[in-house]
Design an enzyme around this catalytic site. Structure first.
Site, PDB file in Angstrom:
ATOM      1  CB  THR A 111      -0.939   0.015   1.224  1.00 11.27           C
ATOM      2  OG1 THR A 111      -0.167  -0.227   2.413  1.00 11.27           O
ATOM      3  CG2 THR A 111      -1.984  -1.087   1.108  1.00 11.27           C
ATOM      4  CG  HIS A 141       4.147   1.023   8.689  1.00 10.80           C
ATOM      5  ND1 HIS A 141       3.770   0.128   9.677  1.00 10.80           N
ATOM      6  CD2 HIS A 141       3.154   0.997   7.764  1.00 10.80           C
ATOM      7  CE1 HIS A 141       2.606  -0.410   9.383  1.00 10.80           C
ATOM      8  NE2 HIS A 141       2.209   0.092   8.219  1.00 10.80           N
ATOM      9  CG  HIS A 170       4.843  -3.516   7.156  1.00 16.56           C
ATOM     10  ND1 HIS A 170       4.753  -2.194   6.755  1.00 16.56           N
ATOM     11  CD2 HIS A 170       3.754  -4.134   6.630  1.00 16.56           C
ATOM     12  CE1 HIS A 170       3.673  -2.030   6.021  1.00 16.56           C
ATOM     13  NE2 HIS A 170       3.046  -3.182   5.929  1.00 16.56           N
ATOM     14  CE  LYS A 175      -6.738  -1.954   6.877  1.00 15.66           C
ATOM     15  NZ  LYS A 175      -6.135  -3.201   7.312  1.00 15.66           N
ATOM     16  NE  ARG A 225      -6.245  -1.572   2.381  1.00 16.93           N
ATOM     17  CZ  ARG A 225      -5.318  -2.479   2.665  1.00 16.93           C
ATOM     18  NH1 ARG A 225      -4.627  -3.045   1.706  1.00 16.93           N
ATOM     19  NH2 ARG A 225      -5.066  -2.816   3.903  1.00 16.93           N
ATOM     20  CD  GLN A 277      -4.228 -13.914   3.557  1.00 13.02           C
ATOM     21  OE1 GLN A 277      -4.675 -12.770   3.503  1.00 13.02           O
ATOM     22  NE2 GLN A 277      -3.691 -14.411   4.652  1.00 13.02           N
ATOM     23  CG  ASP A 308      -4.627  -8.533  11.506  1.00 13.15           C
ATOM     24  OD1 ASP A 308      -3.521  -8.993  11.847  1.00 13.15           O
ATOM     25  OD2 ASP A 308      -4.769  -7.741  10.562  1.00 13.15           O
ATOM     26  CE  LYS A 327      -2.545   1.226  13.700  1.00 12.73           C
ATOM     27  NZ  LYS A 327      -3.364   1.500  12.503  1.00 12.73           N
ATOM     28  CE  LYS A 375      -1.098   5.113  11.947  1.00  9.49           C
ATOM     29  NZ  LYS A 375      -1.282   5.834  10.680  1.00  9.49           N
ATOM     30  CB  THR A 376       4.675   9.919  16.044  1.00  7.27           C
ATOM     31  OG1 THR A 376       4.817  10.341  14.671  1.00  7.27           O
ATOM     32  CG2 THR A 376       5.637   8.776  16.325  1.00  7.27           C
TER      33      THR A 376
END
Length: 432
Positions: A38, A43, A46, A80, A84, A176, A197, A232, A235-236
């Site tokens: 994506t 990040h 991952h 989700k 998306r 998948q 998940d 989370k 995340k910042t």
């Protein structure tokens, strides 16, 4: 090295199918994990899965990284609340190339070892598969009842759900599942790994392989990483922490790990490094004797920064941190040459101001609130200045309307502003 035991003590196993450990003890096994492209960079979220593959390879097994060029066009509905945006093929290929470069730093794709890592893209085997053939060959083996029993589907179809689920997303687990079947038949892949998940999607693949070809395969998932304060992971305020230095500088990357809590540091150093159990236990014991020194966070930040970036990037991040947040003085800053200043300030937020605005002097409050908005209001700045929380070039600002002029420029171009203990900003002058 026993792969399952390694993951257990690191706290990296959430669910595992019966027989998985026996399969891994019996022979070198091929396992895969999927990444949807994506973005053109991974990040830190991952990294959990990639570290599983890294330990897997170090244990003598063969890891496959599957780039979801096809499934990325659909979008995984797991975790989700809404669908998306779908990406086109050109964007997905660009993203895949960026991800491949990063993975090469973390997994061995090039040596002459028997368990060399493999990179595949499911777009290569799905692009020419017609819809009619797919639903005839694959869809008939998985019932709608089975698909609707998955958490990712049930939550989206619940009565209180704000949005439903398109057929596109509903079909994701079939695609998948087919990936697992393809890799089983073409690469002898016997294990799929992923986040907690992904359990529903992975077990759909197990069911498809069992029903279509009578094969026995396995699944292993790791817990979803959380922070103790409930926010989370990864995340910042500025967004994701990326592995690509174009989006997150090595300095910011280093700071992210350096600033985690003591509890999180104990958990993360197990998950995100390859340090041994004994080494980690020693680091934790040392940290508890003097937690104010943050030695555990420093070790964590060092290991991950070197692994993702380089030794040189780590050393520069440490040097930058020492100058910005250590005992450096204004006179020390003024002694640094232009190149050193440029290197040190890479990664901290930067703003441009006109040199002419400094020639006659400008009140600090006008500069930092009205011109470049480091502070949201004059009241916020006044309060922090009164508490000694604002510095210009490492010197406390005496009053919030103190006059700032060209004499404050470092090497005729820079002004360093510090807001509180952890926020630094660089002002760079430009000509009108």
């Amino acid at each position: 090295m026993n792969f399952i035991e390694e993951l257990r003590w690191r706290g990296m196993i959430h669910n595992i199918t019966p027989g998985t450990e026996e399969q891994l003890e019996k022979e070198m096994t091929v396992a895969y994990m999927g990444i949807d492209p994506t973005a053109d960079s991974l990040h830190v979220g991952h990294l959990v899965g990639v570290m599983m593959l890294k330990h897997f390879q170090q244990a003598g097994h063969c890891p496959i990284v599957l780039i979801g060029g096809a499934t990325g066009m659909i979008g995984d509905p797991s975790m989700k609340s809404q669908e998306r945006n779908l990406l086109n093929e050109e964007t997905l290929r660009k993203n895949q190339n960026g991800i491949r470069i990063q993975l090469a730093k973390l997994l061995d794709f090039d040596s002459n070892i028997s368990n060399i890592a493999i990179l595949v893209n499911n777009y290569d085997w799905i692009r020419d598969y017609s819809f009619l053939n797919f639903i005839r060959d694959i869809g008939k083996y998985i019932t709608v009842n089975y698909m609707m029993s998955k958490d990712s589907v049930r939550k989206r179809l619940a009565a209180d759900a704000k949005v439903g689920m398109s057929f596109t997303e509903f079909s994701y687990q079939l695609f998948q599942g087919y990936d697992y079947l393809f890799l089983y038949e073409n690469y002898n892949c016997r294990l799929q790994m992923g986040g907690a998940d992904q359990w529903g999607n992975i077990t759909t693949g197990i069911e498809l392989i069992r029903k279509k070809v009578g094969g026995k395969v396995f699944a292993l998932t790791c817990p979803l990483i959380t922070k103790t304060d409930g926010s989370k992971f990864g995340k910042t305020e500025a967004g994701n922490i990326w592995l690509d230095k174009r989006y997150t500088s090595p300095y910011k990357f280093y700071q992210f790990w350096l600033n985690v809590s003591d509890i999180d540091a104990e958990k993360y150093i197990r998950i995100f490094t390859v340090l041994s159990k004994k080494e980690i236990e020693n680091l934790i014991s040392k940290h508890k004797l003097a937690p104010h020194l943050r030695s555990l966070q420093r070790s964590l930040a060092k290991e991950v920064t070197i692994m993702v970036h380089s030794q040189e990037d780590y050393e520069m991040a440490v040097k930058t941190s020492t100058i910005l947040f250590g005992n450096a003085t204004s006179s020390f800053l003024k002694q640094l040459d232009k190149d050193t200043l440029e290197n040190i300030f890479v990664g901290i937020p930067q703003f441009e101001i006109f040199k002419e605005s400094l020639s006659l002097g400008i009140k600090a409050v006008d500069l930092l609130v009205d011109n470049i908005h480091i502070f949201s209001s004059r009241g916020e700045m006044r309060k922090l200045v009164q508490n000694g929380g604002v510095s210009i070039n490492k010197e406390k600002l005496p009053i919030f309307d103190h006059l700032i002029d060209c004499s404050y420029l470092l090497r005729g171009r820079y002004i360093l502003v510090q807001k509180g203990k952890k926020n630094c900003f660089l002002l760079k002058v430009k000509s009108s």
